[in-house]
Design a protein around this motif. Structure first.
Motif, short mmCIF file in Angstrom:
data_model
loop_
_atom_site.label_atom_id
_atom_site.label_comp_id
_atom_site.label_asym_id
_atom_site.label_seq_id
_atom_site.Cartn_x
_atom_site.Cartn_y
_atom_site.Cartn_z
N ARG A 143 -0.19 0.48 2.74
CA ARG A 143 -1.56 0.07 2.47
C ARG A 143 -1.65 -1.45 2.50
NH1 ARG A 143 -5.21 3.35 -1.20
NH2 ARG A 143 -4.33 4.84 0.26
N ARG A 144 -0.67 -2.13 1.90
CA ARG A 144 -0.67 -3.58 1.91
C ARG A 144 -0.59 -4.12 3.33
NH1 ARG A 144 1.20 -6.10 -2.97
NH2 ARG A 144 0.75 -4.60 -4.60
N ALA A 145 0.28 -3.50 4.13
CA ALA A 145 0.43 -3.96 5.52
C ALA A 145 -0.91 -3.82 6.25
CB ALA A 145 1.50 -3.14 6.22
N ALA A 146 -1.60 -2.69 6.00
CA ALA A 146 -2.87 -2.46 6.69
C ALA A 146 -3.92 -3.47 6.22
CB ALA A 146 -3.35 -1.05 6.44
N GLY A 188 1.97 -9.59 -0.65
CA GLY A 188 3.08 -9.25 -1.52
C GLY A 188 4.10 -8.32 -0.91
N LEU A 189 4.26 -8.39 0.42
CA LEU A 189 5.32 -7.60 1.04
C LEU A 189 6.56 -8.48 1.16
CD1 LEU A 189 3.51 -5.66 3.91
CD2 LEU A 189 4.45 -4.73 1.81
N SER A 190 7.72 -7.86 0.96
CA SER A 190 8.94 -8.66 0.96
C SER A 190 9.37 -8.96 2.40
CB SER A 190 10.05 -7.92 0.23
OG SER A 190 10.25 -6.69 0.87
N ASP A 191 10.30 -9.91 2.54
CA ASP A 191 10.74 -10.35 3.86
C ASP A 191 11.34 -9.23 4.70
OD1 ASP A 191 9.87 -12.79 3.20
OD2 ASP A 191 11.84 -13.73 2.95
N GLU A 192 11.98 -8.28 4.05
CA GLU A 192 12.63 -7.20 4.82
C GLU A 192 11.60 -6.39 5.60
OE1 GLU A 192 13.84 -6.24 0.91
OE2 GLU A 192 13.83 -8.36 1.44
N CYS A 193 10.36 -6.38 5.11
CA CYS A 193 9.33 -5.54 5.73
C CYS A 193 8.90 -6.05 7.10
CB CYS A 193 8.11 -5.45 4.85
SG CYS A 193 8.44 -4.68 3.27
N PHE A 194 9.06 -7.34 7.33
CA PHE A 194 8.48 -7.95 8.52
C PHE A 194 8.78 -7.20 9.81
CE2 PHE A 194 6.57 -12.18 7.90
CZ PHE A 194 6.53 -12.14 6.52
N TYR A 195 10.04 -6.90 10.04
CA TYR A 195 10.39 -6.30 11.31
C TYR A 195 10.71 -4.82 11.17
CZ TYR A 195 10.07 -10.97 12.97
OH TYR A 195 9.57 -12.20 13.27
N GLN A 196 10.25 -4.23 10.07
CA GLN A 196 10.41 -2.79 9.92
C GLN A 196 9.26 -2.09 10.63
OE1 GLN A 196 10.75 -2.28 5.68
NE2 GLN A 196 12.51 -0.94 5.97
N PRO A 231 6.12 0.08 10.60
CA PRO A 231 5.19 0.33 9.49
C PRO A 231 5.30 1.76 8.96
CG PRO A 231 4.00 -0.01 11.56
CD PRO A 231 5.42 -0.39 11.79
N PHE A 232 5.83 2.67 9.78
CA PHE A 232 5.89 4.07 9.36
C PHE A 232 7.06 4.34 8.43
CE2 PHE A 232 4.02 3.85 13.62
CZ PHE A 232 2.72 4.10 13.24
N ASP A 233 7.99 3.35 8.32
CA ASP A 233 9.12 3.54 7.40
C ASP A 233 8.83 3.00 6.01
OD1 ASP A 233 10.51 4.67 9.42
OD2 ASP A 233 11.56 2.84 10.01
N LEU A 234 7.65 2.37 5.83
CA LEU A 234 7.34 1.79 4.53
C LEU A 234 6.89 2.87 3.55
CD1 LEU A 234 5.23 -1.29 5.65
CD2 LEU A 234 7.67 -1.22 5.16
#
Lengths: 271, 294
Positions: free
Chosen positions: B160-163, B141-149, B151-154
């Motif tokens: 937690r979801r990314a991990a 459930g992470l949005s598309d913008e997160c892909f190339y961000q 991980p420390f800016d989330l």
């Protein structure tokens, strides 16, 4: 994985050695270490050993813990003693093929080994019986005269105690992160040195980030409690010399006199 | 993973066989796991509950072969994983472990790279790894913008979801989550638990959810195991476990509030069914009993 770091590991017990003023222990340990390097006579080392042994017995620290201090250095110890044993020239006592072991070699190895062991055990006994906080406050108090030349005594003591405080935390953290990456299929053991170093990136990056995060949190917590350096700061439990410190110094001076006696008088009489 | 089809259906996915684990705490030895045995079937959702220090995290690390038991073993698809020759690195791809605060293990430049790390370690090709990563990031459930961000800016919840995606990308057959909702706000908890239970339905993954909150576990788990002082105390369906409210309270665990209300009503002499886990059923049940009286 990183475990068993005895450095700064305090053994909790209630003994006269634990209760000594940390400054007393620091001064005595320091002087004791120097005393190991003055004389070469075996009798002196026996005295030093007896002194250390009795201090350990009084301190109630199990020998197991003191011996643990050898763990990080045993390889260097064995290596240097072998070097000393084989490559010291002199009158050979034993030779086989190209290996010559001389009397001087044996003497020097024994001397070096006993010096090192006594050094490690002695300093270990101090760190095992003194909490890092008390140790740094002892350092701060002993270095106070340096304030005259504007040496930042308090700041350095504070930095040291924070650093010591964070060692076990960071060790735990490293273990945790290593486990987490292992469970994601990381491999820290195989491959050549470059691969191994590269495989540590997923451990080091999170470790640094958490260290910075902790440092930031700590700084904020200190500021929230109005920390502004050593100016006008008093201690909750200021260090005070007690009668037992006098007794400890007396015992130590007795030890010094004994080794001076064995070390310089006896050789003169017999020699 | 290829030979899933021809595996014997009767063998449980995982069997823990009399696990005992001790560690040195100060001067004496502490028994963190004391003769723990259980089975996990394919597609099961198990809640593992215990007070702090009950041995649940130690058990999780055993399930992932990060700790070796003093005695006893774990069989995965019928093979003992602590056997000398067993490939534990590969095994860790089959059993994913999400640690407490998993966001503390993020390290790569982008979320996408970080999620690729697991599959790449498993020896999957770059392309395949990227495909899986893409799929999993979407799934958590992470949005598309997160892909190339980075991980420390989330935000906390996104990290937690990314991990969790990083572990899921290894396509485990059994997923162990150690307190995945710790430190999240109620809405974040709800969403995350919902996402996790969705995984089970979709991929027939077995899930072990470790928590000390009965409320979290009660709604999703098919079975609950309760640990106390290194021992497995209960291992049954939620309703059955919650009927032992007194014992649970003695261990410092609370039954869900709804169950607690029903048990109290019963104590006061109302003839209610105490095997109820959600508020709506509870309301209906109370209305029914009150209706009978009126």
């Amino acid at each position: 994985m990183i475990r068993d770091i005895t450095l700064g590991k305090y053994y909790n017990a209630d003994s006269p050695v634990h209760r000594l003023d940390p400054r007393t222990k620091l001064i005595i340990t320091f002087a004791y270490l120097i005393s190991l390097f003055i004389y070469k006579s075996p009798a002196v080392y026996i005295c030093a050993f007896i002194f250390l042994l009795s201090a350990t017995l009084v301190s109630k620290v199990p020998f197991k813990y003191i011996l643990k201090g050898l763990k990080p250095v045993w390889f260097i110890l064995i290596f240097t003693s072998l070097m000393n044993l084989f490559f010291t020239g002199g009158e050979p006592v034993f030779s086989w093929w190209r290996i010559n072991i001389s009397r001087e070699g044996i003497e020097r190895t024994g001397l070096m080994l006993s010096r090192f062991m006594l050094m490690i055990f002695g300093s270990n006994l101090m760190t095992l019986t003194t909490t890092p906080t008390r140790l740094t406050s002892a350092l701060e108090s002993l270095m106070k005269p340096l304030k005259v030349i504007h040496f930042p005594v308090h700041e350095i003591a504070m930095m040291m105690s924070i650093a010591l405080r964070f060692i076990p935390i960071l060790v735990d953290e490293t273990n945790k992160i290593m486990k987490a990456q292992l469970s994601r299929g990381a491999d820290f053991e195989s491959g050549n040195i470059f691969r191994k170093v590269k495989s540590l990136v997923p451990v080091l990056v999170p470790l640094f980030i958490s260290a910075f995060r902790r440092a930031g949190d700590l700084a904020m917590a200190m500021e929230a409690r109005c920390y502004h350096g050593g100016e006008g700061r008093t201690q909750m439990n200021p260090l005070r010399y007690a009668r037992r410190d006098g007794a400890a110094f007396a015992v130590f001076i007795f030890y010094i006199i004994t080794i001076v006696f064995w070390g310089s008088l006896i050789p003169r009489i017999t020699g | 993973m290829m030979d899933n089809e021809n595996k014997d259906k009767r063998i449980p996915l995982l069997i823990a066989d009399h696990l005992i684990y001790e560690y040195e705490g100060g001067a004496d030895r502490v028994r963190a796991l004391d003769d723990v045995s259980f089975k996990i079937e394919k597609g099961e959702f198990i809640g593992l509950i215990g007070h702090t220090g009950s041995g649940k995290s130690t058990l999780a690390e055993h399930l992932n072969a990060l700790l070796t038991p003093k005695s006893g073993t774990i069989y995965f698809n019928g093979e003992s994983i602590f056997e000398k020759k067993y490939d534990r690195k590969r095994y860790r791809g089959h059993v994913g472990l999400v640690f407490q605060y998993p966001e503390h293990q993020l390290f790569a430049d982008t979320v996408f790279e970080d999620v690729c790390y697991g599959p790449l370690n498993n020896g999957v090709s770059r392309k395949q790894a990227e495909l899986t990563a893409y799929e999993t990031i979407k799934k958590v459930g992470l949005s598309d913008e997160c892909f190339y961000q980075s991980p420390f800016d989330l935000s906390g919840g996104q990290k937690r979801r990314a991990a969790i995606a990083g572990v899921l990308a290894m396509k485990p057959e059994l997923l162990v989550l150690d307190e995945p909702t710790a430190g999240l706000d109620p809405a974040g908890r709800e969403e995350l638990l919902h996402m996790i239970s969705g995984l089970k339905d979709e991929k027939s993954m077995s899930i072990v959810l470790i928590s000390h909150s009965m409320e979290d576990v009660a709604r999703y788990a098919d079975r609950i195991m309760v640990m106390d002082k290194g021992k497995k105390v209960f291992d049954a369906e939620p309703i059955e476990v919650f009927s032992h409210a007194k014992e649970l309270e003695e261990m410092g665990l609370a039954v869900p509030a709804v169950t607690s209300v029903m048990l109290k009503l019963k104590e006061k002499g109302f003839d209610v069914n105490t095997g109820i886990l959600n508020v709506k059923d509870a309301a209906d049940e109370i209305m029914r009993v009150l209706g009978d009286k009126a």
